[in-house]
Design an enzyme around this catalytic site. Structure first.
Site, PDB file in Angstrom:
ATOM      1  N   GLN A 103      57.984  40.788  38.705  1.00 55.07           N
ATOM      2  CA  GLN A 103      56.534  40.815  39.019  1.00 55.07           C
ATOM      3  C   GLN A 103      55.845  42.194  38.407  1.00 55.07           C
ATOM      4  OE1 GLN A 103      54.637  42.041  42.784  1.00 55.07           O
ATOM      5  NE2 GLN A 103      54.179  39.845  43.001  1.00 55.07           N
ATOM      6  N   TYR A 174      44.925  45.484  43.328  1.00 63.57           N
ATOM      7  CA  TYR A 174      45.573  46.333  42.562  1.00 63.57           C
ATOM      8  C   TYR A 174      44.887  46.001  41.240  1.00 63.57           C
ATOM      9  CZ  TYR A 174      49.411  46.924  45.507  1.00 63.57           C
ATOM     10  OH  TYR A 174      50.081  47.113  46.658  1.00 63.57           O
ATOM     11  N   ARG A 221      49.722  35.766  40.204  1.00 63.71           N
ATOM     12  CA  ARG A 221      49.585  35.822  41.901  1.00 63.71           C
ATOM     13  C   ARG A 221      48.088  36.358  41.766  1.00 63.71           C
ATOM     14  NH1 ARG A 221      53.433  38.618  46.216  1.00 63.71           N
ATOM     15  NH2 ARG A 221      52.332  38.057  48.086  1.00 63.71           N
TER      16      ARG A 221
END
Length: 238
Positions: A103, A174, A221
């Site tokens: 990730q 983020y 994601r």
């Protein structure tokens, strides 16, 4: 109750996975201080593969050594020096029949200065983050291009290390998620306004990975709902 499909093989791109059981990313703080995969971290993922998990997503993994860190001892794949330990991690997962995606992550406006040599967090717009009380630096086009390049280089490092694919972390406030969400993205250039523009940094990264890595599996994601007024809703996410 029958779980026939759960234990059938499946494919993501050209990667065959032995079942439909996927372990999602979770931080564990087991990497070394400079972001390499420690023996403890490698064993953590090896044990999950040994237990029968089909696909493992690593903890959020930094694409930049100098900015974007959110945890001490956070895994990193920014440079060639990180490739060898991540390669050992991939080999240990593969030894037990599992597959592993890394990730890829940049903390953006959530990255604390204390973990980033005092650097002010950056994001799509210079607005207050009510969680940490900091106003992020608005990124220029040059900043965006630099970060896109670092995500692409990180994906290339993953492929060199034998990792089966990557997941772009575009959720949880983020960096990539803050561009996608209209709650945090107030830009009026090509990287803000419409849904297409807000997602442009992500699609730029995807195109860059495709050009560099070829037919390499890429997941993204995202938040399904920001649960704040003016943020991502389910309809927007779809």
């Amino acid at each position: 109750m029958s779980y026939q499909k759960l234990f059938e093989k499946g494919c993501i791109g050209g990667v065959e996975i032995r079942n439909r059981v996927a372990m999602t990313a979770m931080g564990n703080g087991l990497a070394t201080w400079d972001g390499e995969a420690s023996p403890e971290l490698i064993r953590f993922y090896e044990d999950r593969a040994k237990g029968g998990c089909g696909l493992i997503f690593t903890e959020f993994t930094r694409v930049d050594e100098n900015s974007g860190a959110c945890n001490p001892n956070q895994l990193c794949i920014a440079t060639r020096k990180h490739v060898r330990s991540v390669q050992r991690m991939a080999e240990c997962v593969h030894r037990h029949g599992g597959k592993i995606f890394v990730q890829l992550h940049h903390g953006g406006r959530e990255a604390p200065p204390a973990l980033n040599d005092g650097k002010q967090p950056m994001g799509p717009s210079a607005i207050l983050n009510k969680v940490n009380g900091l106003v992020s630096t608005e990124m220029t086009k040059e900043d965006i291009d630099d970060i896109v390049g670092k995500f692409v280089a990180a994906a290339a490092n993953c492929k060199k290390a034998g990792i089966d694919g990557v997941e772009l972390h575009g959720a949880h406030g983020y960096l990539l998620g803050s561009f996608i969400s209209p709650y945090t993205n107030k830009r009026t250039d090509d990287y803000g306004g419409s849904v297409e523009n807000c997602c442009r940094i992500v699609t730029d990264i995807i195109h860059g990975i495709r050009q560099t890595c070829g037919n390499y599996p890429i997941c993204v994601r995202i938040n399904g709902d920001d649960f704040v007024e003016g943020g991502i809703t389910l309809d927007y996410a779809v």
